[in-house]
Design a protein around this motif. Structure first.
Motif, PDB file in Angstrom:
ATOM      1  N   VAL A  97      77.501  17.441  71.432  1.00 34.33           N
ATOM      2  CA  VAL A  97      77.850  18.860  71.336  1.00 34.33           C
ATOM      3  C   VAL A  97      77.694  19.343  69.898  1.00 34.33           C
ATOM      4  O   VAL A  97      78.120  18.670  68.955  1.00 34.33           O
ATOM      5  CB  VAL A  97      79.302  19.104  71.805  1.00 34.33           C
TER       6      VAL A  97
ATOM      7  N   TYR B 242      79.072  22.446  67.795  1.00 32.60           N
ATOM      8  CA  TYR B 242      80.057  23.537  67.820  1.00 32.60           C
ATOM      9  C   TYR B 242      79.825  24.395  66.581  1.00 32.60           C
ATOM     10  O   TYR B 242      79.805  23.886  65.450  1.00 32.60           O
ATOM     11  CB  TYR B 242      81.478  22.955  67.817  1.00 32.60           C
TER      12      TYR B 242
ATOM     13  N   ILE C 162      77.539  27.435  75.644  1.00 32.06           N
ATOM     14  CA  ILE C 162      78.902  27.876  75.931  1.00 32.06           C
ATOM     15  C   ILE C 162      79.233  29.036  74.993  1.00 32.06           C
ATOM     16  O   ILE C 162      79.207  28.879  73.762  1.00 32.06           O
ATOM     17  CB  ILE C 162      79.928  26.750  75.714  1.00 32.06           C
TER      18      ILE C 162
ATOM     19  N   ASP D 224      82.109  31.043  73.793  1.00 29.35           N
ATOM     20  CA  ASP D 224      83.574  31.123  73.672  1.00 29.35           C
ATOM     21  C   ASP D 224      83.867  32.466  73.011  1.00 29.35           C
ATOM     22  O   ASP D 224      83.926  32.573  71.790  1.00 29.35           O
ATOM     23  CB  ASP D 224      84.054  29.955  72.799  1.00 29.35           C
TER      24      ASP D 224
ATOM     25  N   ARG E  69      81.700  29.876  68.927  1.00 27.85           N
ATOM     26  CA  ARG E  69      82.960  30.615  68.886  1.00 27.85           C
ATOM     27  C   ARG E  69      82.706  32.029  68.373  1.00 27.85           C
ATOM     28  O   ARG E  69      82.421  32.227  67.213  1.00 27.85           O
ATOM     29  CB  ARG E  69      83.967  29.895  67.982  1.00 27.85           C
TER      30      ARG E  69
ATOM     31  N   TYR F 196      82.540  20.299  79.064  1.00 29.96           N
ATOM     32  CA  TYR F 196      81.494  19.457  78.483  1.00 29.96           C
ATOM     33  C   TYR F 196      80.935  18.477  79.513  1.00 29.96           C
ATOM     34  O   TYR F 196      79.721  18.309  79.645  1.00 29.96           O
ATOM     35  CB  TYR F 196      82.042  18.672  77.294  1.00 29.96           C
TER      36      TYR F 196
ATOM     37  N   TYR G  83      88.427  22.038  77.892  1.00 30.20           N
ATOM     38  CA  TYR G  83      87.131  21.958  77.201  1.00 30.20           C
ATOM     39  C   TYR G  83      86.397  20.675  77.577  1.00 30.20           C
ATOM     40  O   TYR G  83      85.175  20.671  77.777  1.00 30.20           O
ATOM     41  CB  TYR G  83      87.329  22.023  75.689  1.00 30.20           C
TER      42      TYR G  83
ATOM     43  N   HIS H 173      78.080  24.947  71.634  1.00 27.07           N
ATOM     44  CA  HIS H 173      79.345  25.642  71.911  1.00 27.07           C
ATOM     45  C   HIS H 173      79.613  26.586  70.744  1.00 27.07           C
ATOM     46  O   HIS H 173      79.767  26.145  69.611  1.00 27.07           O
ATOM     47  CB  HIS H 173      80.467  24.600  72.045  1.00 27.07           C
TER      48      HIS H 173
END
Length: 409
Positions: free
Chosen positions: A15, A17, A136, A138, A116, A402, A398, A114
């Motif tokens: 992942v 992020y 993703i 968020d 944010r 995943y 979360y 992912h």
């Protein structure tokens, strides 16, 4: 916290992020780092954050956070955040973040990106478009609408129209949309371009560190009833209405007191309380560090806060709600802000008003005082915090996202 692998699951995701909130910011440490340190137990996670130049100068703090990441196996890349001019700065940050993240993703064989919030979301969408990686989004709330509701952008401004168009692409392009609230999801389902789309929504509220915010013995004594107010009183918070409600409490209960925990708005708070006719001899105001707040909440019987029930706040989850509940304290607040009223009703952990007038205040305060007298209310508040707002609950959700995306590749 036990790893998911301990429960017999072996899927391990790679992942990336990306957060526009820096890890050196308090919000980044509470709402980004804590999740990722736990998730890194079961997943290979690379982290990109945008850090403010003044924060990067704190070499000691950088070293502390770097050590935490290293020990967890979390690979942290720091980019510099640019603030102004606003749009060119954001475009520059997107360009740099795209180049760096594409290199990291290729080198580390990343399968899931992912992001944010909105600016990193653009980068995540590019990863999906250019390389087919799972994305993703968020979203953390309706950011364009927050800018309008907060008076930063005029309604219908070019900035608003552009970011709403961007929001559409992010929501249509994401493999998973993470919302802070169920109310936010219901609003998105009514968007014309999403009504017939099989969008996967997941709801994960803001987390509370339940090692910091913990129950303490009930504050009620023969000395009376203490209502608490914690945190900011400006911008989104309806402090004049809060002050009017406090005056009603003081009229109802001559033994009632107010404890305010706030760092920098004491003059505004004092003037607002005085304007509402609150007896200031029954008010205590204090500043407190983050690690001192729980001890101050322990001095309260219950807490109060009102937030403007504007459209953007339907997707908002106040961090202080989970912190107060984790300390075992019931809450008086208002409807129209995320799912707060639903949580409080289901957990029998507080009261929520629909109108801001004396009759509504008096009725809600009567309910709140009755709750404080209930010997089981602290346990109910704590259970609600564990179920909905705990770090462990968020990590589980979360982790499930995943694993499901990894299995779908």
């Amino acid at each position: 916290m036990a790893s998911v692998a301990d429960r017999g699951q072996s899927v391990r995701s790679r992942v990336l992020y990306i957060s526009y909130t820096g890890l050196l910011q308090p919000l980044g440490q509470s709402q980004v780092l804590q999740y990722l340190l736990a998730l890194a137990t079961d997943h290979d996670i690379s982290l990109i954050t945008y850090e403010r130049p003044e924060d990067l100068r704190d070499k000691a703090q950088v070293a502390v956070l770097q050590r935490q990441c290293d020990e967890a196996g979390l690979r942290w890349t720091r980019l510099r955040y640019h603030k102004s001019p606003s749009i060119p700065a954001s475009l520059y940050d997107i360009a740099v973040g795209t180049m760096v993240s594409l290199w990291i993703a290729a080198a580390r064989r990343i399968g899931i990106v992912h992001t944010r919030s909105y600016v990193p979301g653009v980068i995540g969408l590019l990863h999906k478009t250019l390389a087919g990686r799972k994305f993703i989004f968020d979203m953390r709330g309706f950011w364009p609408d927050e800018r309008v509701d907060g008076g930063i952008w005029p309604a219908g401004s070019p900035q608003y129209r552009v970011t709403k168009a961007l929001e559409k692409q992010l929501l249509l392009g994401a493999d998973v949309v993470v919302s802070l609230t169920r109310m936010g999801v219901e609003e998105m389902k009514q968007f014309d371009y999403l009504k017939d789309r099989p969008v996967r929504y997941e709801v994960i509220p803001t987390c509370t560190n339940m090692e910091v915010f913990r129950p303490a013995p009930a504050a009620s004594t023969a000395d009376g009833f203490t209502l608490g107010y914690v945190g900011s009183a400006g911008v989104w918070y309806m402090f004049p209405e809060t002050a009017a409600c406090i005056r009603i409490l003081f009229d109802m209960r001559p033994d009632a007191r107010l404890l305010v925990i706030n760092r920098s708005e004491h003059d505004y708070i004092r003037k607002t309380l005085e304007a509402a006719g609150v007896d200031m001899s029954r008010v205590e105001m204090r500043a407190a560090r983050y690690d001192e707040v729980a001890a101050q909440i322990a001095r309260m019987d219950a807490a109060i806060f009102f937030i403007k029930p504007v459209f953007s706040k339907r997707a908002s989850c106040p961090t202080k709600l989970g912190e107060l509940l984790a300390c075992g304290r019931p809450v008086l607040t208002n409807r129209g802000v995320g799912d707060v009223d639903v949580y409080l009703a289901q957990g029998r952990a507080g009261a929520a008003i629909s109108a801001f007038n004396e009759a509504a205040y008096a009725q809600a305060l009567t309910e709140l005082v009755a709750l404080v007298k209930d010997p089981d209310v602290a346990a109910r508040c704590l259970q609600l915090a564990r179920d909905e707002f705990s770090l462990e609950s968020g990590v589980r959700r979360y982790d499930a996202i995943y694993r499901s995306l990894e299995q779908a590749t």
